[in-house]
Design an enzyme around this catalytic site. Structure first.
Site, PDB file in Angstrom:
ATOM      1  N   ASP A  31       0.243  -4.049  -1.156  1.00 39.53           N
ATOM      2  CA  ASP A  31       0.535  -4.149  -2.587  1.00 39.53           C
ATOM      3  C   ASP A  31       1.413  -5.363  -2.865  1.00 39.53           C
ATOM      4  O   ASP A  31       2.494  -5.503  -2.295  1.00 39.53           O
ATOM      5  CB  ASP A  31       1.259  -2.891  -3.077  1.00 39.53           C
ATOM      6  CG  ASP A  31       0.370  -1.657  -3.075  1.00 39.53           C
ATOM      7  OD1 ASP A  31      -0.800  -1.776  -3.448  1.00 39.53           O
ATOM      8  OD2 ASP A  31       0.864  -0.576  -2.703  1.00 39.53           O
ATOM      9  N   ASP A  72       1.525  -7.164   4.434  1.00 36.24           N
ATOM     10  CA  ASP A  72       1.790  -6.146   3.433  1.00 36.24           C
ATOM     11  C   ASP A  72       0.532  -6.039   2.562  1.00 36.24           C
ATOM     12  O   ASP A  72      -0.317  -6.933   2.578  1.00 36.24           O
ATOM     13  CB  ASP A  72       3.002  -6.572   2.602  1.00 36.24           C
ATOM     14  CG  ASP A  72       3.206  -5.727   1.374  1.00 36.24           C
ATOM     15  OD1 ASP A  72       3.239  -4.490   1.503  1.00 36.24           O
ATOM     16  OD2 ASP A  72       3.329  -6.304   0.272  1.00 36.24           O
TER      17      ASP A  72
END
Length: 211
Positions: free
Chosen positions: A9, A7
């Site tokens: 953010d 991922d």
């Protein structure tokens, strides 16, 4: 080939791009509250993303571009990505965030990913329209992980997924090894390991013979 799916953010980068764009638009508190609800799984990610994008409608596209240009990887992330790739590991980024910000952060760190799957805020006539497009608006990260693994000639069962929020749970569940980086409440139950830094993540990957 081993594959690690990150991922972006809250994982490779500490801040949420859309929260920073919202601050520029003067709706930071409203958007941050929606983001937090989504990361806790209280609101579907697709609904939350559309709702947040609507709130920044009218912001000059140049202001969003300035936010993208300022996105940076968290401490140690660039070194870890470089080490993984030097060791023959395929590194992909699967993010509901925005590809220009991912590109800027990797460029600033002097590293690259093997692939990035992300979204974009739509602009017209120099302003954000309030729309958001991309494969990870309605699409889920388990499907994106499967596609990345197929392209790399491997399987999710042989892959590592690294994330922090509720929208990462599908890929965490699909991967053979799931690692949470300061995971949100409830996400840790889907993780084989949890860490609070890139150094700690590197040690976990070392223990698995990956980094």
């Amino acid at each position: 080939m081993t594959l690690v799916a990150f991922d972006f953010d809250g994982t490779l980068a500490e801040s949420e791009m859309l929260d920073r764009i919202a601050a520029r638009a003067g709706v930071g508190d409203e958007v941050a509250a929606i983001t937090e609800r989504a990361m806790r799984g209280e609101l579907s990610y697709a609904d939350s993303l559309r709702e947040r994008a609507q709130l920044v409608a009218g912001l000059p596209e140049s202001a969003a571009a300035a936010v993208y240009d300022g996105v940076r990887l968290r401490d140690g992330a660039g070194d870890l990505v470089a080490k993984l790739r030097d060791g023959g590991v395929r590194v992909v980024v699967l993010t509901g965030g925005f590809k220009p910000g991912v590109a800027a952060a990797f460029d600033a760190a002097g590293v690259a990913a093997d692939g990035v799957v992300g979204n974009r805020l739509v602009a017209a006539d120099g302003e954000l329209t309030g729309a958001v497009e991309g494969p990870l608006v309605e699409g889920t990260k388990d499907d994106a992980l499967r596609d990345a693994c197929e392209a790399a000639g491997t399987t999710p069962a042989a892959a590592v997924a690294v994330g922090d929020g509720a929208n990462d749970v599908p890929m965490l569940d699909a991967a053979g090894t799931a690692i949470g980086v300061d995971p949100k409440p409830g996400v840790d139950a889907h993780c084989d390991h949890t860490v609070s830094s890139m150094d700690a993540l590197g040690r976990v990957l070392d223990d698995h013979g990956i980094a």
